[in-house]
Enzyme design. Structure first.
Site, mmCIF file in Angstrom:
data_model
loop_
_atom_site.group_PDB
_atom_site.id
_atom_site.type_symbol
_atom_site.label_atom_id
_atom_site.label_comp_id
_atom_site.label_asym_id
_atom_site.label_seq_id
_atom_site.Cartn_x
_atom_site.Cartn_y
_atom_site.Cartn_z
ATOM 1 N N CYS A 116 -24.674 -22.387 30.736
ATOM 2 C CA CYS A 116 -23.403 -23.619 31.308
ATOM 3 C C CYS A 116 -22.392 -23.527 30.305
ATOM 4 C CB CYS A 116 -24.155 -25.060 30.878
ATOM 5 S SG CYS A 116 -26.011 -25.346 31.745
ATOM 6 N N HIS A 257 -19.268 -30.307 30.290
ATOM 7 C CA HIS A 257 -20.078 -29.818 31.100
ATOM 8 C C HIS A 257 -21.074 -30.694 32.002
ATOM 9 C CE1 HIS A 257 -23.515 -27.691 32.869
ATOM 10 N NE2 HIS A 257 -24.545 -27.786 31.823
ATOM 11 N N ASN A 287 -26.186 -30.326 38.031
ATOM 12 C CA ASN A 287 -25.716 -29.640 37.051
ATOM 13 C C ASN A 287 -25.865 -28.512 37.863
ATOM 14 O OD1 ASN A 287 -25.671 -27.763 35.314
ATOM 15 N ND2 ASN A 287 -27.212 -28.664 33.384
HETATM 16 O O1 UT7 Z 1 -27.223 -27.898 31.585
HETATM 17 C C1 UT7 Z 1 -28.683 -27.034 30.950
HETATM 18 C C2 UT7 Z 1 -28.916 -27.922 29.546
HETATM 19 N N1 UT7 Z 1 -29.950 -28.713 30.654
HETATM 20 C C3 UT7 Z 1 -30.132 -30.074 30.024
HETATM 21 O O2 UT7 Z 1 -28.644 -30.529 29.945
HETATM 22 C C4 UT7 Z 1 -31.108 -31.081 30.880
HETATM 23 C C5 UT7 Z 1 -30.707 -31.767 29.683
HETATM 24 N N2 UT7 Z 1 -32.584 -33.062 30.066
HETATM 25 C C6 UT7 Z 1 -31.881 -33.597 30.707
HETATM 26 O O3 UT7 Z 1 -31.571 -34.156 31.464
HETATM 27 C C7 UT7 Z 1 -33.410 -34.215 30.751
HETATM 28 O O4 UT7 Z 1 -34.654 -34.366 29.956
HETATM 29 C C8 UT7 Z 1 -34.623 -34.995 32.622
HETATM 30 C C9 UT7 Z 1 -33.630 -35.079 33.005
HETATM 31 C C10 UT7 Z 1 -34.426 -33.740 32.714
HETATM 32 C C11 UT7 Z 1 -35.710 -35.324 32.348
HETATM 33 O O5 UT7 Z 1 -35.346 -36.750 31.928
HETATM 34 P P1 UT7 Z 1 -36.064 -37.293 30.333
HETATM 35 O O6 UT7 Z 1 -35.980 -38.600 29.799
HETATM 36 O O7 UT7 Z 1 -36.202 -36.709 29.184
HETATM 37 O O8 UT7 Z 1 -37.736 -37.538 30.985
HETATM 38 P P2 UT7 Z 1 -38.891 -36.815 30.384
HETATM 39 O O9 UT7 Z 1 -38.892 -35.193 30.850
HETATM 40 O O10 UT7 Z 1 -39.037 -36.970 29.079
HETATM 41 O O11 UT7 Z 1 -40.223 -37.276 31.315
HETATM 42 C C12 UT7 Z 1 -40.271 -39.601 31.385
HETATM 43 C C13 UT7 Z 1 -41.215 -39.406 31.920
HETATM 44 C C14 UT7 Z 1 -42.656 -38.970 32.071
HETATM 45 O O12 UT7 Z 1 -43.663 -39.669 32.519
HETATM 46 P P3 UT7 Z 1 -43.909 -40.270 31.340
HETATM 47 O O13 UT7 Z 1 -44.997 -39.068 31.059
HETATM 48 O O14 UT7 Z 1 -43.428 -40.752 30.621
HETATM 49 O O15 UT7 Z 1 -45.449 -41.118 31.911
HETATM 50 C C15 UT7 Z 1 -42.537 -37.510 33.434
HETATM 51 O O16 UT7 Z 1 -42.927 -37.313 33.879
HETATM 52 O O17 UT7 Z 1 -40.424 -39.406 34.000
HETATM 53 C C16 UT7 Z 1 -41.371 -38.413 34.592
HETATM 54 N N3 UT7 Z 1 -40.634 -37.902 35.045
HETATM 55 C C17 UT7 Z 1 -39.968 -37.770 36.719
HETATM 56 N N4 UT7 Z 1 -40.663 -39.134 37.540
HETATM 57 C C18 UT7 Z 1 -39.674 -39.598 38.628
HETATM 58 C C19 UT7 Z 1 -40.481 -36.525 35.140
HETATM 59 N N5 UT7 Z 1 -39.099 -36.178 35.996
HETATM 60 C C20 UT7 Z 1 -39.473 -37.112 37.465
HETATM 61 C C21 UT7 Z 1 -38.712 -37.652 38.230
HETATM 62 N N6 UT7 Z 1 -38.933 -38.408 39.060
HETATM 63 N N7 UT7 Z 1 -37.848 -36.363 38.908
#
Ligand code: UT7
Length: 330
Positions: A116, A257, A287
């Site tokens: 990135c 970014h 992204n």
């Molecule tokens: O460009 C390179 C660098 N990359 C980034 O900058 C990405 C950085 N990370 C992120 O943007 C975020 O971590 C994500 C968008 C990828 C994920 O968001 P989050 O708020 O960190 O979610 P999480 O992984 O902590 O998951 C929270 C909850 C989980 O459920 P429980 O365990 O709380 O019941 C996940 O299973 O959301 C659930 N979940 C989803 N639910 C619906 C994870 N993905 C999804 C989904 N739809 N697509």
């Protein structure tokens, strides 16, 4: 203030594929919702390559547009740098294919893999060559086909990524005020496994097992990367301002970014930057890794948001972990 590196962005261009992947499409593919994706990331849709399209075909179109904008012919180019982690072929460099397709001379052409942060690593590299007079005109293009390495069974990451390309022509500045005021590049290899493709490299070459485990696809520990990104984006903006002696209020436009709208908004809020001075297009493209800053720069210019003499700050971070920034007087 005198620029550290006397360069000019002589032209910009971008390309995104026609094919769209919307949040509604994801609702049919995985257990998710438009509401979850929108509130957690700010993304509504992404563009993805179709058969016959690749990182090189997108890079080619973006490069042609940037060269058109710069009014420069292929034979006037002295160097091509392509930022990508999703190359046209694994070997040789995508930049070499580009050189041939563009009809440039037998000039040096290489790829740079900083994920990135790729566009900013490429810009810094090009700026040094141009400033020191080694090359007059450098084509920088960052292009990614992330859809080719996205695991569409992993709902925690697949909703983020899109494809596209952003290009610039970096040339010598005619105006002494113009140039790269300051720039930062950094990396922390301790975080290398946070975003990686574990299979298909020299340690674990392609095999039936790699295919079976789907390890030819990108793995991301989203939460960890999120934490890193939120603090790094603020720190980068602060450091770049400090290094340059420029005040936040003097920046006409911030181009971050496009990783996640929450990451961008969090940095802007903490630093007191109003969002009307921050370029955001993640809703439309997701992204696109290294391509995102280049695409944004071109869009912002075309929208009349960047004028000659403006100060523009670009910041990025990503796999590696890597990060980069550039403060330019346009
Ligand atoms: O460009 C390179 C660098 N990359 C980034 O900058 C990405 C950085 N990370 C992120 O943007 C975020 O971590 C994500 C968008 C990828 C994920 O968001 P989050 O708020 O960190 O979610 P999480 O992984 O902590 O998951 C929270 C909850 C989980 O459920 P429980 O365990 O709380 O019941 C996940 O299973 O959301 C659930 N979940 C989803 N639910 C619906 C994870 N993905 C999804 C989904 N739809 N697509």
């Amino acid at each position: 203030m005198t620029p550290n590196l006397r360069i000019a962005i002589r032209g910009t261009g971008m390309f995104v594929p026609e094919r769209r992947l919307t949040n509604a499409d994801f609702e049919k593919m995985i257990d998710t919702s438009d509401e979850w994706i929108t509130t957690r990331t700010g993304i509504k849709e992404r563009r993805i390559v179709s058969e016959g399209e690749s990182t090189m075909t997108m890079a080619l179109e973006a490069s042609r547009r940037a060269m058109n904008d710069a009014k420069i012919q292929p034979e006037e180019l002295d160097l091509i740098i392509c930022g990508t982690v999703t190359p046209h072929f694994l070997l040789p460099a995508t930049a070499c294919f580009l050189q041939a397709e563009l009809g440039a001379g037998k000039i040096p052409a290489f790829d740079l893999a900083a994920a990135c942060s790729g566009f900013l690593y490429c810009l810094m590299t090009a700026a040094h060559f141009v400033h020191h007079g080694t090359y007059r005109n450098v084509l920088v293009v960052s292009a990614e086909s992330l859809s080719r390495i996205t695991d569409y069974q992993d709902r925690g990451s697949c909703i983020l990524f899109g494809d596209g390309a952003g290009a610039i022509v970096v040339s010598q500045a005619s105006n002494p005020e113009q140039g790269l005021i300051t720039g930062i590049m950094g990396a922390d290899g301790q975080g290398a496994s946070l975003i990686c493709i574990p299979g298909g490299g020299s340690l674990t070459p392609f095999s039936d097992q790699v295919l079976k485990d789907r390890n030819y696809l990108m793995r991301m520990q989203g939460r960890e990367v999120y934490k890193f990104a939120v603090s790094k984006m603020q720190e980068l903006i602060r450091q770049t301002l400090e290094q340059s002696g420029v005040r936040q209020e003097e920046i006409a436009l911030f181009i971050p970014h496009q990783s996640n709208l929450r990451i961008i908004e969090s940095a802007a809020t903490k630093l007191g930057i109003s969002m009307d001075r921050v370029w955001v297009n993640i809703d439309r493209y997701g992204n696109t890794s290294g391509a995102s800053v280049g695409i944004s720069l071109d869009e912002a210019r075309r929208a009349g948001r960047i004028r000659t003499g403006d100060l523009v700050m670009m910041v990025a971070f990503g796999a590696g972990l890597t990060w980069g920034s550039a403060l330019l007087r346009m």
